[in-house]
Scaffold this motif. Structure first.
Motif, mmCIF file in Angstrom:
data_model
loop_
_atom_site.group_PDB
_atom_site.id
_atom_site.type_symbol
_atom_site.label_atom_id
_atom_site.label_comp_id
_atom_site.label_asym_id
_atom_site.label_seq_id
_atom_site.Cartn_x
_atom_site.Cartn_y
_atom_site.Cartn_z
ATOM 1 N N LEU A 82 -11.940 -82.709 -65.767
ATOM 2 C CA LEU A 82 -11.563 -83.759 -64.807
ATOM 3 C C LEU A 82 -12.799 -84.565 -64.399
ATOM 4 C CD1 LEU A 82 -9.563 -85.055 -62.805
ATOM 5 C CD2 LEU A 82 -10.133 -83.254 -61.204
ATOM 6 N N GLU A 83 -13.909 -83.877 -64.139
ATOM 7 C CA GLU A 83 -15.146 -84.557 -63.732
ATOM 8 C C GLU A 83 -15.594 -85.523 -64.833
ATOM 9 O OE1 GLU A 83 -18.693 -82.835 -61.256
ATOM 10 O OE2 GLU A 83 -18.876 -82.209 -63.342
ATOM 11 N N GLU A 84 -15.518 -85.057 -66.072
ATOM 12 C CA GLU A 84 -15.904 -85.878 -67.218
ATOM 13 C C GLU A 84 -14.977 -87.095 -67.347
ATOM 14 O OE1 GLU A 84 -18.657 -84.891 -68.575
ATOM 15 O OE2 GLU A 84 -18.684 -86.578 -69.981
ATOM 16 N N LEU A 85 -13.678 -86.867 -67.133
ATOM 17 C CA LEU A 85 -12.698 -87.961 -67.213
ATOM 18 C C LEU A 85 -13.006 -89.026 -66.170
ATOM 19 C CD1 LEU A 85 -9.447 -85.857 -67.638
ATOM 20 C CD2 LEU A 85 -10.217 -87.632 -69.220
ATOM 21 N N LYS A 86 -13.298 -88.575 -64.939
ATOM 22 C CA LYS A 86 -13.586 -89.543 -63.866
ATOM 23 C C LYS A 86 -14.817 -90.369 -64.230
ATOM 24 C CE LYS A 86 -10.876 -87.746 -60.217
ATOM 25 N NZ LYS A 86 -10.255 -88.176 -59.009
ATOM 26 N N LYS A 87 -15.855 -89.719 -64.809
ATOM 27 C CA LYS A 87 -17.066 -90.436 -65.222
ATOM 28 C C LYS A 87 -16.736 -91.468 -66.295
ATOM 29 C CE LYS A 87 -20.414 -86.756 -64.838
ATOM 30 N NZ LYS A 87 -20.929 -85.731 -65.713
ATOM 31 N N LEU A 88 -15.925 -91.028 -67.251
ATOM 32 C CA LEU A 88 -15.577 -91.846 -68.406
ATOM 33 C C LEU A 88 -14.853 -93.138 -68.015
ATOM 34 C CD1 LEU A 88 -15.827 -91.033 -71.443
ATOM 35 C CD2 LEU A 88 -13.425 -90.415 -71.342
ATOM 36 N N PHE A 89 -13.961 -93.028 -67.014
ATOM 37 C CA PHE A 89 -13.125 -94.176 -66.653
ATOM 38 C C PHE A 89 -13.741 -95.044 -65.558
ATOM 39 C CE2 PHE A 89 -10.091 -91.578 -68.901
ATOM 40 C CZ PHE A 89 -9.366 -92.521 -69.616
ATOM 41 N N LYS A 90 -14.827 -94.534 -64.945
ATOM 42 C CA LYS A 90 -15.440 -95.246 -63.812
ATOM 43 C C LYS A 90 -15.908 -96.652 -64.201
ATOM 44 C CE LYS A 90 -18.168 -94.175 -59.878
ATOM 45 N NZ LYS A 90 -18.993 -93.282 -59.167
ATOM 46 N N SER A 91 -16.411 -96.764 -65.424
ATOM 47 C CA SER A 91 -16.993 -98.038 -65.854
ATOM 48 C C SER A 91 -15.952 -98.974 -66.484
ATOM 49 C CB SER A 91 -18.075 -97.739 -66.890
ATOM 50 O OG SER A 91 -17.508 -96.973 -67.924
ATOM 51 N N GLN A 92 -14.679 -98.635 -66.395
ATOM 52 C CA GLN A 92 -13.662 -99.378 -67.143
ATOM 53 C C GLN A 92 -12.975 -100.511 -66.377
ATOM 54 O OE1 GLN A 92 -12.384 -98.770 -70.448
ATOM 55 N NE2 GLN A 92 -14.286 -97.642 -70.703
ATOM 56 N N ASN A 93 -13.305 -100.678 -65.085
ATOM 57 C CA ASN A 93 -12.691 -101.744 -64.273
ATOM 58 C C ASN A 93 -11.164 -101.729 -64.290
ATOM 59 O OD1 ASN A 93 -14.960 -102.998 -63.192
ATOM 60 N ND2 ASN A 93 -15.393 -103.938 -65.186
ATOM 61 N N VAL A 94 -10.599 -100.542 -64.130
ATOM 62 C CA VAL A 94 -9.133 -100.436 -64.123
ATOM 63 C C VAL A 94 -8.606 -100.825 -62.743
ATOM 64 C CG1 VAL A 94 -9.140 -98.635 -65.873
ATOM 65 C CG2 VAL A 94 -9.131 -97.993 -63.461
ATOM 66 N N LYS A 95 -7.310 -101.132 -62.670
ATOM 67 C CA LYS A 95 -6.703 -101.495 -61.379
ATOM 68 C C LYS A 95 -6.427 -100.226 -60.559
ATOM 69 C CE LYS A 95 -2.711 -104.021 -59.552
ATOM 70 N NZ LYS A 95 -1.449 -104.642 -59.975
ATOM 71 N N HIS A 96 -5.742 -99.274 -61.183
ATOM 72 C CA HIS A 96 -5.498 -97.971 -60.559
ATOM 73 C C HIS A 96 -5.909 -96.901 -61.558
ATOM 74 C CE1 HIS A 96 -2.930 -99.665 -57.428
ATOM 75 N NE2 HIS A 96 -2.285 -100.336 -58.365
ATOM 76 N N PHE A 97 -6.478 -95.813 -61.060
ATOM 77 C CA PHE A 97 -6.788 -94.672 -61.928
ATOM 78 C C PHE A 97 -6.242 -93.415 -61.267
ATOM 79 C CE2 PHE A 97 -9.590 -91.167 -63.275
ATOM 80 C CZ PHE A 97 -9.281 -91.188 -64.623
ATOM 81 N N LYS A 98 -5.288 -92.763 -61.923
ATOM 82 C CA LYS A 98 -4.662 -91.568 -61.340
ATOM 83 C C LYS A 98 -4.713 -90.422 -62.343
ATOM 84 C CE LYS A 98 -3.344 -93.769 -57.670
ATOM 85 N NZ LYS A 98 -3.894 -93.481 -56.355
ATOM 86 N N ILE A 99 -4.687 -89.212 -61.783
ATOM 87 C CA ILE A 99 -4.710 -88.011 -62.621
ATOM 88 C C ILE A 99 -3.446 -87.201 -62.339
ATOM 89 C CG2 ILE A 99 -5.875 -85.796 -63.031
ATOM 90 C CD1 ILE A 99 -7.791 -87.826 -63.875
ATOM 91 N N ALA A 100 -2.729 -86.855 -63.401
ATOM 92 C CA ALA A 100 -1.554 -85.992 -63.269
ATOM 93 C C ALA A 100 -1.744 -84.781 -64.175
ATOM 94 C CB ALA A 100 -0.297 -86.757 -63.689
ATOM 95 N N THR A 101 -1.446 -83.609 -63.652
ATOM 96 C CA THR A 101 -1.574 -82.400 -64.473
ATOM 97 C C THR A 101 -0.342 -81.526 -64.311
ATOM 98 O OG1 THR A 101 -2.970 -80.502 -65.023
ATOM 99 C CG2 THR A 101 -2.856 -81.064 -62.706
ATOM 100 N N LEU A 102 0.117 -80.977 -65.416
ATOM 101 C CA LEU A 102 1.287 -80.086 -65.344
ATOM 102 C C LEU A 102 0.924 -78.792 -64.622
ATOM 103 C CD1 LEU A 102 4.159 -79.302 -66.031
ATOM 104 C CD2 LEU A 102 3.377 -78.651 -68.326
ATOM 105 N N PHE A 103 -0.202 -78.176 -65.014
ATOM 106 C CA PHE A 103 -0.615 -76.915 -64.365
ATOM 107 C C PHE A 103 -1.946 -77.112 -63.654
ATOM 108 C CE2 PHE A 103 1.733 -75.531 -68.238
ATOM 109 C CZ PHE A 103 2.855 -75.042 -67.575
ATOM 110 N N PHE A 104 -2.107 -76.404 -62.540
ATOM 111 C CA PHE A 104 -3.367 -76.477 -61.769
ATOM 112 C C PHE A 104 -3.676 -75.082 -61.242
ATOM 113 C CE2 PHE A 104 -5.259 -77.591 -57.412
ATOM 114 C CZ PHE A 104 -6.548 -77.686 -57.920
#
Ligand SMILES: O=P(O)(O)OC[C@H]1O[C@H](OP(=O)(O)OP(=O)(O)O)[C@H](O)[C@@H]1O
Ligand code: HPA
Length: 177
Positions: free
Chosen positions: A109-131
């Protein structure tokens, strides 16, 4: 009980419970983004089954793409997350919703957040089946959770033990010694 490599696993979460959890996530996300065309990003390999079932239930316009990250070896997190296939699409101004099969330590998850930070998206959300709340070590937000589970190694519904078990339609947990 099932045997995968050297380990035994016992039934834990039924296909029906999984389907119910996915339906709930779909309806929350449909409600929250009813006026958007989200792009769902599956994190390979594990997410292929949840992405497939999720999209079959999602009735509004949407797109799908995949990235490939890996951190787990055997039954342990390696702490280092490798990007094996990256993003090949412009996500500027888009509503991006990552679909994960499981969030465990939170390293991916931490890596994903880093990866998408520079992408200038409108909304960024995380959904997971299991936690696994008891294994989660990060101070990061998870937007949609299907099922919270104890800190035990699981297989099935996309999740593997050294390559095996991904094809099981329900979830099994490692049998106590
Ligand atoms: O919160 P974490 O401790 O990072 O664990 C979660 C990650 O582990 C699994 O992937 P894995 O690295 O096993 O790769 P795979 O999907 O190819 O099995 C799972 O699909 C998540 O992406
Ligand atoms: O419990 C798990 N099982 C399989 N793969 C995983 N990746 C993170 N946690 C798990």
């Amino acid at each position: 009980m099932i045997q995968l490599h050297d380990k035994q696993f016992v039934p834990f979460i039924s296909a029906k419970e999984i389907n119910f959890a996915i339906e709930k996530m779909v309806s929350q996300i449909e409600d929250d983004f009813f006026d958007e065309t989200p792009i769902f990003i599956g994190v390979l390999n594990g997410s292929f089954m949840v992405v497939s079932d999720f999209l079959k239930l999602y009735k509004k316009p949407c797109e799908v793409s995949f990235i490939k990250l890996a951190s787990y070896e055997g039954t342990e997190s390696t702490e280092s997350v490798k990007q094996l296939i990256g993003l090949n699409q412009d996500l500027t101004g888009r509503t991006v919703i990552v679909l994960e099969d499981i969030i465990d330590t939170g390293n991916t998850l931490e890596e994903l957040k880093k990866l998408f930070k520079s992408q200038n998206v409108k909304h960024f959300k995380i959904a997971t089946l299991f936690f696994k709340p008891d294994a989660f070590k990060k101070d990061l937000k998870i937007d949609y959770v299907g099922i919270r589970i104890p800190n035990k190694f699981i297989v099935g519904f996309g999740l593997d033990y050294d390559g095996l078990g991904r094809n099981l339609p329900e979830v099994y947990q490692l049998k106590e010694e």
